[in-house]
Design a protein around this motif. Structure first.
Motif, mmCIF file in Angstrom:
data_model
loop_
_atom_site.group_PDB
_atom_site.id
_atom_site.type_symbol
_atom_site.label_atom_id
_atom_site.label_comp_id
_atom_site.label_asym_id
_atom_site.label_seq_id
_atom_site.Cartn_x
_atom_site.Cartn_y
_atom_site.Cartn_z
ATOM 1 N N UNK A 37 -9.438 -5.511 -5.455
ATOM 2 C CA UNK A 37 -8.562 -5.361 -6.655
ATOM 3 C C UNK A 37 -8.119 -3.850 -6.363
ATOM 4 N N UNK A 38 -8.997 -3.074 -6.142
ATOM 5 C CA UNK A 38 -8.555 -1.522 -5.907
ATOM 6 C C UNK A 38 -7.923 -1.403 -4.647
ATOM 7 N N UNK A 39 -8.271 -2.117 -3.565
ATOM 8 C CA UNK A 39 -7.466 -2.126 -2.457
ATOM 9 C C UNK A 39 -6.193 -2.660 -2.722
ATOM 10 N N UNK A 40 -6.055 -3.804 -3.249
ATOM 11 C CA UNK A 40 -4.724 -4.177 -3.397
ATOM 12 C C UNK A 40 -3.846 -3.140 -4.200
ATOM 13 N N UNK A 41 -4.426 -2.620 -5.497
ATOM 14 C CA UNK A 41 -3.740 -1.679 -6.127
ATOM 15 C C UNK A 41 -3.164 -0.520 -5.423
ATOM 16 N N UNK A 42 -4.127 -0.064 -4.339
ATOM 17 C CA UNK A 42 -3.691 0.864 -3.552
ATOM 18 C C UNK A 42 -2.401 0.511 -2.719
ATOM 19 N N UNK A 43 -2.415 -0.556 -2.222
ATOM 20 C CA UNK A 43 -1.314 -1.095 -1.254
ATOM 21 C C UNK A 43 0.016 -1.309 -1.993
ATOM 22 N N UNK A 44 -0.145 -1.584 -3.303
ATOM 23 C CA UNK A 44 0.872 -1.970 -4.139
ATOM 24 C C UNK A 44 1.561 -0.561 -4.420
ATOM 25 N N UNK A 45 0.634 0.452 -4.593
ATOM 26 C CA UNK A 45 1.055 1.936 -4.938
ATOM 27 C C UNK A 45 1.781 2.406 -3.760
ATOM 28 N N UNK A 46 1.307 2.325 -2.655
ATOM 29 C CA UNK A 46 1.873 2.608 -1.296
ATOM 30 C C UNK A 46 3.415 1.837 -1.218
#
Lengths: 101, 181
Positions: free
Chosen positions: A7-16
């Motif tokens: 989930x945190x990885x996906x959040x990082x990708x979304x913020x990118x």
């Protein structure tokens, strides 16, 4: 494996993706950033599917729908960018002010 | 943390995650448009690897086929047709990067705080018990048959819309000249 690491990885990708959407000037690059955001959503769907284990693999079904709609979105988006490029001789989003008063 | 590192599957996860983070950052920061599009291939490839780790083989293969096979090619066409400068281009980014970075960091903090609060130590089931494609196919053509047909109709509509938008309309004079030939 924890759910959170996905989930945190996906959040990082979304913020990118959000960063690219705000900062990029070339319309094709903006579409690339949107692809990153859609990809983050897919990671979320698959991670939750792997966590909740629905009998009909609903999370995977939905991520297939997301992939299909993303393909349609890229086709239409690039056609629109191409059309504007033909009329304005530019793919820079700062030049796209046709809808201004 | 030591417990986390003792599981080999987490090393594979870390490898794919680092690849994903690196290529994702390069997609939005690279000053070269072709490189940005090609780094998206890396990002999508490592996402497919993560999907295999989460026992979603069919979705991973669909991602590789649809995105890396078709969408990236479409993007490269788009870059070349709009004649984007192929080398380094310093004007590719808007000068006020700080605003974008601020919004992105705030969003990341909010989203990751929320998920850490909600799913503290919940575990996913990983490699080994893969979802069979049979289950997925039965779901797609059984319970989800109406959305499936709607999505295929949407693809058809997008195809026709794309052709109509990208077609060059001839002016009446050009039309006559063409018929005279």
């Amino acid at each position: 494996m924890l759910v959170n690491q996905f989930l945190v990885l996906a959040a990082f990708l979304f913020s990118l993706g959000v960063y690219g959407l705000i900062v990029r000037r070339n319309a094709v690059m903006v579409l690339l950033a949107v692809e990153l955001m859609l990809n983050a959503v897919n990671i979320n769907l698959i991670a939750f599917e792997s966590y909740l284990r629905s009998p009909q693999a609903i999370g995977q079904v939905f991520s297939i729908f997301v992939i299909t709609v993303a393909a349609a979105e890229v086709g239409i988006g690039l056609a629109i960018v191409l059309m504007i490029f033909r009329n304005r001789a530019s793919a820079n989003v700062d030049d796209f002010n046709l809808m201004r008063y | 943390m030591g417990d986390w590192l003792s599981q080999p599957v987490n090393w594979v996860y870390a490898l794919f995650a680092l690849m994903l983070i690196y290529s994702g950052i390069r997609v939005v920061t690279s000053q070269n448009v072709i490189r940005a599009a090609l780094f998206l291939v890396g990002a999508l490839g490592s996402t497919a690897g993560l999907f295999v780790l989460l026992s979603a083989e069919f979705v991973a293969l669909t991602l590789v086929l649809v995105y890396i096979g078709a969408v990236i090619v479409l993007f490269l066409f788009g870059i070349m047709i709009t004649r984007a400068p192929l080398g380094r281009d310093v004007a590719l980014d808007h000068p006020s990067r700080v605003v974008g970075a601020g919004v992105a960091i705030a969003l990341f903090g909010f989203l990751s705080w929320g998920s850490i609060e909600a799913f503290g130590a919940a575990e996913v089931t990983g490699v080994g018990d893969a979802t069979s494609t049979e289950v997925l196919g039965e779901a797609l053509l059984g319970r989800f048959v109406v959305p499936f047909e709607v999505v295929s109709f949407l693809l058809l509509a997008a195809l026709i819309g794309g052709i109509t938008l990208a077609r060059k309309d001839l002016s009446p004079a050009e039309e006559e000249a063409k018929e005279a030939l």
